[in-house]
Design a protein around this motif. Structure first.
Motif, PDB file in Angstrom:
ATOM      1  N   ILE A 188       0.831  -1.206   0.000  1.00  8.11           N
ATOM      2  CA  ILE A 188       0.000   0.000   0.000  1.00  8.11           C
ATOM      3  C   ILE A 188       0.865   1.255   0.000  1.00  8.11           C
ATOM      4  CG2 ILE A 188      -1.908  -1.156   1.143  1.00  8.11           C
ATOM      5  CD1 ILE A 188      -1.047   0.097   3.753  1.00  8.11           C
ATOM      6  N   PHE A 189       2.160   1.097   0.272  1.00 12.32           N
ATOM      7  CA  PHE A 189       3.090   2.222   0.226  1.00 12.32           C
ATOM      8  C   PHE A 189       3.966   2.106  -1.026  1.00 12.32           C
ATOM      9  CE2 PHE A 189       2.444   1.150   4.774  1.00 12.32           C
ATOM     10  CZ  PHE A 189       1.693   2.263   5.120  1.00 12.32           C
ATOM     11  N   ASP A 190       4.731   3.139  -1.268  1.00 11.77           N
ATOM     12  CA  ASP A 190       5.642   3.153  -2.410  1.00 11.77           C
ATOM     13  C   ASP A 190       6.903   2.382  -2.030  1.00 11.77           C
ATOM     14  OD1 ASP A 190       6.919   3.628  -4.737  1.00 11.77           O
ATOM     15  OD2 ASP A 190       7.224   5.783  -4.434  1.00 11.77           O
ATOM     16  N   LEU A 191       6.916   1.084  -2.363  1.00  8.87           N
ATOM     17  CA  LEU A 191       8.004   0.180  -1.963  1.00  8.87           C
ATOM     18  C   LEU A 191       8.854  -0.185  -3.161  1.00  8.87           C
ATOM     19  CD1 LEU A 191       9.263  -1.687   0.272  1.00  8.87           C
ATOM     20  CD2 LEU A 191       7.700  -3.469  -0.567  1.00  8.87           C
ATOM     21  N   ASN A 210      23.092 -17.501   5.413  1.00 10.62           N
ATOM     22  CA  ASN A 210      23.235 -18.885   5.860  1.00 10.62           C
ATOM     23  C   ASN A 210      22.869 -19.048   7.325  1.00 10.62           C
ATOM     24  OD1 ASN A 210      24.160 -19.960   3.388  1.00 10.62           O
ATOM     25  ND2 ASN A 210      26.223 -19.186   3.787  1.00 10.62           N
ATOM     26  N   TYR A 211      21.921 -18.266   7.792  1.00 10.61           N
ATOM     27  CA  TYR A 211      21.470 -18.366   9.170  1.00 10.61           C
ATOM     28  C   TYR A 211      20.300 -19.343   9.252  1.00 10.61           C
ATOM     29  CZ  TYR A 211      24.019 -13.936   9.786  1.00 10.61           C
ATOM     30  OH  TYR A 211      24.966 -12.950   9.809  1.00 10.61           O
ATOM     31  N   GLY A 212      20.350 -20.245  10.236  1.00 10.65           N
ATOM     32  CA  GLY A 212      19.232 -21.147  10.467  1.00 10.65           C
ATOM     33  C   GLY A 212      18.955 -22.064   9.305  1.00 10.65           C
ATOM     34  N   SER A 213      17.690 -22.460   9.177  1.00 15.74           N
ATOM     35  CA  SER A 213      17.282 -23.358   8.098  1.00 15.74           C
ATOM     36  C   SER A 213      17.190 -22.631   6.765  1.00 15.74           C
ATOM     37  CB  SER A 213      15.920 -23.991   8.439  1.00 15.74           C
ATOM     38  OG  SER A 213      15.989 -24.694   9.666  1.00 15.74           O
ATOM     39  N   GLU A 214      16.758 -21.399   6.788  1.00 18.92           N
ATOM     40  CA  GLU A 214      16.737 -20.540   5.601  1.00 18.92           C
ATOM     41  C   GLU A 214      16.641 -19.093   6.069  1.00 18.92           C
ATOM     42  OE1 GLU A 214      13.260 -21.134   3.140  1.00 18.92           O
ATOM     43  OE2 GLU A 214      12.119 -21.944   4.832  1.00 18.92           O
ATOM     44  N   SER A 215      17.236 -18.175   5.283  1.00 18.82           N
ATOM     45  CA  SER A 215      17.268 -16.780   5.716  1.00 18.82           C
ATOM     46  C   SER A 215      17.571 -15.877   4.535  1.00 18.82           C
ATOM     47  CB  SER A 215      18.315 -16.575   6.819  1.00 18.82           C
ATOM     48  OG  SER A 215      19.589 -17.040   6.389  1.00 18.82           O
ATOM     49  N   VAL A 216      17.195 -14.611   4.681  1.00 22.01           N
ATOM     50  CA  VAL A 216      17.408 -13.635   3.624  1.00 22.01           C
ATOM     51  C   VAL A 216      17.451 -12.242   4.230  1.00 22.01           C
ATOM     52  CG1 VAL A 216      14.923 -13.354   3.158  1.00 22.01           C
ATOM     53  CG2 VAL A 216      16.594 -12.879   1.344  1.00 22.01           C
ATOM     54  N   LEU A 217      18.226 -11.335   3.606  1.00 19.64           N
ATOM     55  CA  LEU A 217      18.283  -9.928   3.988  1.00 19.64           C
ATOM     56  C   LEU A 217      17.702  -9.113   2.839  1.00 19.64           C
ATOM     57  CD1 LEU A 217      21.220  -8.037   5.667  1.00 19.64           C
ATOM     58  CD2 LEU A 217      20.010  -7.038   3.729  1.00 19.64           C
ATOM     59  N   ILE A 218      16.761  -8.233   3.158  1.00 16.12           N
ATOM     60  CA  ILE A 218      16.074  -7.426   2.147  1.00 16.12           C
ATOM     61  C   ILE A 218      16.206  -5.954   2.513  1.00 16.12           C
ATOM     62  CG2 ILE A 218      13.872  -6.953   1.007  1.00 16.12           C
ATOM     63  CD1 ILE A 218      13.098  -9.867   2.068  1.00 16.12           C
ATOM     64  N   PHE A 219      16.780  -5.173   1.599  1.00 21.02           N
ATOM     65  CA  PHE A 219      16.922  -3.730   1.801  1.00 21.02           C
ATOM     66  C   PHE A 219      16.046  -3.023   0.776  1.00 21.02           C
ATOM     67  CE2 PHE A 219      19.223   0.276   0.711  1.00 21.02           C
ATOM     68  CZ  PHE A 219      19.040   0.932   1.930  1.00 21.02           C
ATOM     69  N   ALA A 220      15.157  -2.151   1.260  1.00 19.94           N
ATOM     70  CA  ALA A 220      14.199  -1.504   0.368  1.00 19.94           C
ATOM     71  C   ALA A 220      14.010  -0.044   0.761  1.00 19.94           C
ATOM     72  CB  ALA A 220      12.853  -2.236   0.418  1.00 19.94           C
ATOM     73  N   SER A 221      13.554   0.735  -0.202  1.00 26.70           N
ATOM     74  CA  SER A 221      13.119   2.102   0.091  1.00 26.70           C
ATOM     75  C   SER A 221      11.598   2.090   0.189  1.00 26.70           C
ATOM     76  CB  SER A 221      13.568   3.066  -1.007  1.00 26.70           C
ATOM     77  OG  SER A 221      12.964   2.736  -2.251  1.00 26.70           O
ATOM     78  N   GLU A 222      11.092   2.872   1.113  1.00 26.89           N
ATOM     79  CA  GLU A 222       9.654   2.886   1.352  1.00 26.89           C
ATOM     80  C   GLU A 222       9.230   4.285   1.775  1.00 26.89           C
ATOM     81  OE1 GLU A 222       6.593  -0.035   3.701  1.00 26.89           O
ATOM     82  OE2 GLU A 222       8.309   0.720   4.831  1.00 26.89           O
TER      83      GLU A 222
END
Length: 275
Positions: free
Chosen positions: A195-198, A207-219
């Motif tokens: 609903i925002f400008d993402l 490689n943390y835990g069973s699965e993991s991801v880092l997401i960097f976004a502007s909002e």
């Protein structure tokens, strides 16, 4: 009068006429014969009751014989498979040398995991100082534990949030935790559905835990800002570390990926190790 014969009435009697028989005898009504009682219906009811009792006893015997014999294999087999699969993934951080994590990353206990009792204590004082964190607020439910801090770095204000959650349908379900992880990932990366400008600027698998991801976004909500999210699934539990920062004095997002990468990985590592 009354003493002779003939067509005249005699004393105390009814008139008599020639060639007529005496007054007919009084008519006695016959009592109708009572119908004979039929006991067939009673025997049918009794027989039906006996059949029902026999069926109930048979069902109880079948359930008693089955109880306790089928439950153990059903519960143990899938749990053993899931734990074996996820344990192999959990060991992956031991070989990780490309994310500058500074050592092994993983919880000290074993599955199934539960949210910590005090989520506001999972990050070290040094890490909180790097975020300029203060004024912590926590929220505890049956399946989640969340802590939020107000942050200030270089005059930029924001919010840091760490959340632990297990599935609603079954807190120890690995499959349900996978579905929750996918939902959280979609929420963090869905540019069209937001609903925002993402806009997702950087996405990096960890490689943390069973699965993991880092997401960097502007909002952009009220003013331009950045939202950085690290998502981790460790077996049956999901961890989210999110940092949102706004800039009220500029029309440009306040942060770059280099500004957030190291500190967000450090916070995520500490959150995972707190299990």
């Amino acid at each position: 009068m009354g003493y002779g014969s003939g067509p005249y009435p005699s004393q105390g009697g009814m008139p008599q006429y020639p060639n007529q028989p005496p007054y007919p005898p009084q008519y006695h009504a016959q009592t109708p014969q009572q119908p004979r009682k039929n006991n067939a219906g009673l025997w049918i009811v009794i027989a039906g009751g006996v059949v029902i009792v026999v069926l109930v006893i048979a069902v109880i015997v079948v359930l008693f014989n089955r109880g306790g014999n089928d439950r153990a294999p059903v519960a143990d087999t899938p749990q053993t498979t899931e734990q074996t699969e996820d344990t192999g993934q959990t060991d992956a951080p031991d070989d990780d040398t490309g994310d500058d994590t500074g050592g092994n990353t993983g919880p000290s206990g074993g599955p199934p995991y539960s949210p910590p009792e005090d989520p506001c204590s999972v990050l070290s004082e040094g890490t909180l100082e790097e975020f300029g964190a203060s004024s912590s607020r926590k929220n505890i439910t049956d399946n989640s534990a969340t802590c939020s801090w107000s942050t200030e770095v270089d005059g930029l204000y924001g919010t840091l949030t760490v959340e632990y959650s297990t599935p609603y349908g079954g807190s120890d379900s690995v499959e349900a935790a996978k579905d929750d992880y996918a939902f959280n990932y979609d929420y963090a990366t869905d540019e069209e559905g937001s609903i925002f400008d993402l806009e997702v600027i950087e996405e990096q698998e960890l490689n943390y835990g069973s699965e993991s991801v880092l997401i960097f976004a502007s909002e952009e909500i009220i003013s331009p800002g950045n939202r950085t999210t690290v998502l981790i699934r460790q077996d049956n539990i999901n961890i989210s570390v999110e940092w949102s920062v706004s800039n009220f004095n500029s029309n440009e997002p306040p942060q770059s990926f280099d500004d957030v990468e190291e500190i967000m990985k450090k916070a995520a590592e500490e959150a995972l190790n707190s299990l």
